[in-house]
Design a protein around this motif. Structure first.
Motif, PDB file in Angstrom:
ATOM      1  N   ILE A  96     -35.123 -23.019 -21.402  1.00 36.51           N
ATOM      2  CA  ILE A  96     -36.580 -22.923 -21.396  1.00 36.51           C
ATOM      3  C   ILE A  96     -37.004 -21.866 -20.373  1.00 36.51           C
ATOM      4  O   ILE A  96     -36.614 -21.929 -19.208  1.00 36.51           O
ATOM      5  N   ALA A 100     -41.692 -19.033 -23.576  1.00 33.10           N
ATOM      6  CA  ALA A 100     -40.954 -19.643 -24.676  1.00 33.10           C
ATOM      7  C   ALA A 100     -41.869 -20.454 -25.583  1.00 33.10           C
ATOM      8  O   ALA A 100     -42.906 -20.978 -25.162  1.00 33.10           O
ATOM      9  N   THR A 101     -41.463 -20.572 -26.856  1.00 30.16           N
ATOM     10  CA  THR A 101     -42.097 -21.473 -27.803  1.00 30.16           C
ATOM     11  C   THR A 101     -41.157 -22.640 -28.045  1.00 30.16           C
ATOM     12  O   THR A 101     -40.009 -22.443 -28.464  1.00 30.16           O
ATOM     13  N   VAL A 102     -41.622 -23.847 -27.738  1.00 34.36           N
ATOM     14  CA  VAL A 102     -40.792 -25.039 -27.826  1.00 34.36           C
ATOM     15  C   VAL A 102     -41.445 -26.042 -28.764  1.00 34.36           C
ATOM     16  O   VAL A 102     -42.639 -26.332 -28.633  1.00 34.36           O
ATOM     17  N   LEU A 116     -42.088 -29.444 -20.120  1.00 33.48           N
ATOM     18  CA  LEU A 116     -41.889 -28.233 -20.921  1.00 33.48           C
ATOM     19  C   LEU A 116     -43.067 -27.272 -20.756  1.00 33.48           C
ATOM     20  O   LEU A 116     -42.885 -26.059 -20.568  1.00 33.48           O
ATOM     21  N   VAL A 120     -42.921 -23.288 -19.500  1.00 22.06           N
ATOM     22  CA  VAL A 120     -43.134 -22.156 -20.409  1.00 22.06           C
ATOM     23  C   VAL A 120     -44.241 -21.240 -19.911  1.00 22.06           C
ATOM     24  O   VAL A 120     -44.346 -20.086 -20.337  1.00 22.06           O
ATOM     25  N   GLY A 124     -46.395 -19.110 -22.769  1.00 29.97           N
ATOM     26  CA  GLY A 124     -45.611 -19.877 -23.729  1.00 29.97           C
ATOM     27  C   GLY A 124     -46.441 -20.947 -24.393  1.00 29.97           C
ATOM     28  O   GLY A 124     -47.646 -21.089 -24.118  1.00 29.97           O
ATOM     29  N   VAL A 126     -46.058 -25.128 -26.234  1.00 33.39           N
ATOM     30  CA  VAL A 126     -45.311 -26.312 -26.644  1.00 33.39           C
ATOM     31  C   VAL A 126     -46.055 -26.933 -27.813  1.00 33.39           C
ATOM     32  O   VAL A 126     -47.272 -27.145 -27.730  1.00 33.39           O
ATOM     33  N   ARG A 151     -51.549 -25.418 -22.749  1.00 31.19           N
ATOM     34  CA  ARG A 151     -50.323 -24.795 -23.273  1.00 31.19           C
ATOM     35  C   ARG A 151     -49.688 -25.603 -24.401  1.00 31.19           C
ATOM     36  O   ARG A 151     -48.649 -25.205 -24.936  1.00 31.19           O
ATOM     37  N   ASP A 169     -37.978 -21.034 -29.890  1.00 29.55           N
ATOM     38  CA  ASP A 169     -36.903 -20.796 -28.919  1.00 29.55           C
ATOM     39  C   ASP A 169     -36.102 -22.058 -28.635  1.00 29.55           C
ATOM     40  O   ASP A 169     -34.954 -21.970 -28.176  1.00 29.55           O
TER      41      ASP A 169
END
Length: 262
Positions: A96, A100-102, A116, A120, A124, A126, A151, A169
């Motif tokens: 992470i 990032a895209t989670v 998370l 990010v 980023g 989530v 986010r 990601d």
């Protein structure tokens, strides 16, 4: 220059006498009761991090910047949470990073969601799925307290319908039967990136491993994390009597393209 705290800030009040503390969101006019006296939130708001505030009985609490691990451990919850001892491994083994895209499935009370979202960063995002709206609502409230809700996109949906996202990601599944949804995870996850999951029992792990191998995931790993504190008295240094033992098995695997038979 002293930067005073403001309403809505989260602080961790720590007592050397109690060897413990309180996590609280500051609200003007509110009071905190403890075994060693009462503290007014207004007294905390008039002070700053690193300083002491006194209870009405003269006992001191230090105002500390709260740790994310402490927050996620003590946040309001209706479900079991992913413990801090696992979240550190999840961040590392899912790679992470800021921006990032989670995708997460199994929002629960939002402990992992907030973690998370914290890591990010503002660049980023989530995306967190749960089929129960009351869980998503509570998780959003918990993320708002940590100031990371902007986010996160919360989606109330049965994962049997699949994920909307592609080229994520990382994907994390906190479900009792993740093997039933690996085909959705593959579609959401970018090639070469990691899938993670957490399961409480070995028979569930066995089923997950069999499904991961069938779906041709690579670099499959199973990890169990134990966490033991030590007493901090230098004259009687030894482990604490209690420890955070088994809370779940972590599984990680990488999405790869299936190799054609030779």
């Amino acid at each position: 220059m002293v930067i005073l705290l403001k309403a809505g800030d989260i602080v961790y009040l720590w007592s050397s006498k109690l060897e413990d503390g309180f996590l609280l969101s500051l609200v003007p006019g509110r009071r905190l009761g403890s075994h060693v006296g009462v503290i007014g939130h207004d007294d905390i708001l008039a002070s700053d991090y690193g300083k002491a505030v006194m209870t009405h009985t003269g006992h001191s609490f230090y105002i500390l910047k709260p740790m994310l691990g402490e927050y996620t451990r003590k946040l309001k919850r209706k479900t079991q949470i992913v413990f801090p001892k696992e979240t550190g491994f999840i961040l590392l083994y899912l790679d992470i990073f800021p921006g990032a895209t989670v995708v997460e499935c199994g929002t629960g009370s939002g402990s992992l969601t907030a973690t998370l979202a914290h890591f990010v960063g503002d660049g980023g995002r989530v995306i967190s799925y749960d089929r129960r709206g009351e869980f998503s609502k509570l998780a959003e409230e918990n993320c708002k307290l940590w100031k990371v809700a902007h986010r996160v996109t919360f989606k109330v949906r049965d994962i049997a319908e699949g994920f909307d996202e592609r080229e994520a990601d990382a994907v994390f599944l906190d479900l009792p039967d993740p093997w039933n949804y690996l085909h959705h995870a593959i579609l959401a996850l970018a090639p070469g990136r990691r899938l993670g999951m957490i399961l409480p029992t070995t028979n569930q792990v066995q089923r997950a491993l069999a499904a991961l191998k069938e779906q041709r995931f690579a670099d499959i790993q199973v990890i169990e994390v134990m966490h033991r504190y030590w007493k901090t008295d230098p004259e009687r240094l030894r482990p604490e009597d209690m420890m955070v033992g088994h809370t779940g098995y972590l599984i990680f695997a990488a999405r790869v393209e299936a190799q054609e038979a030779q």
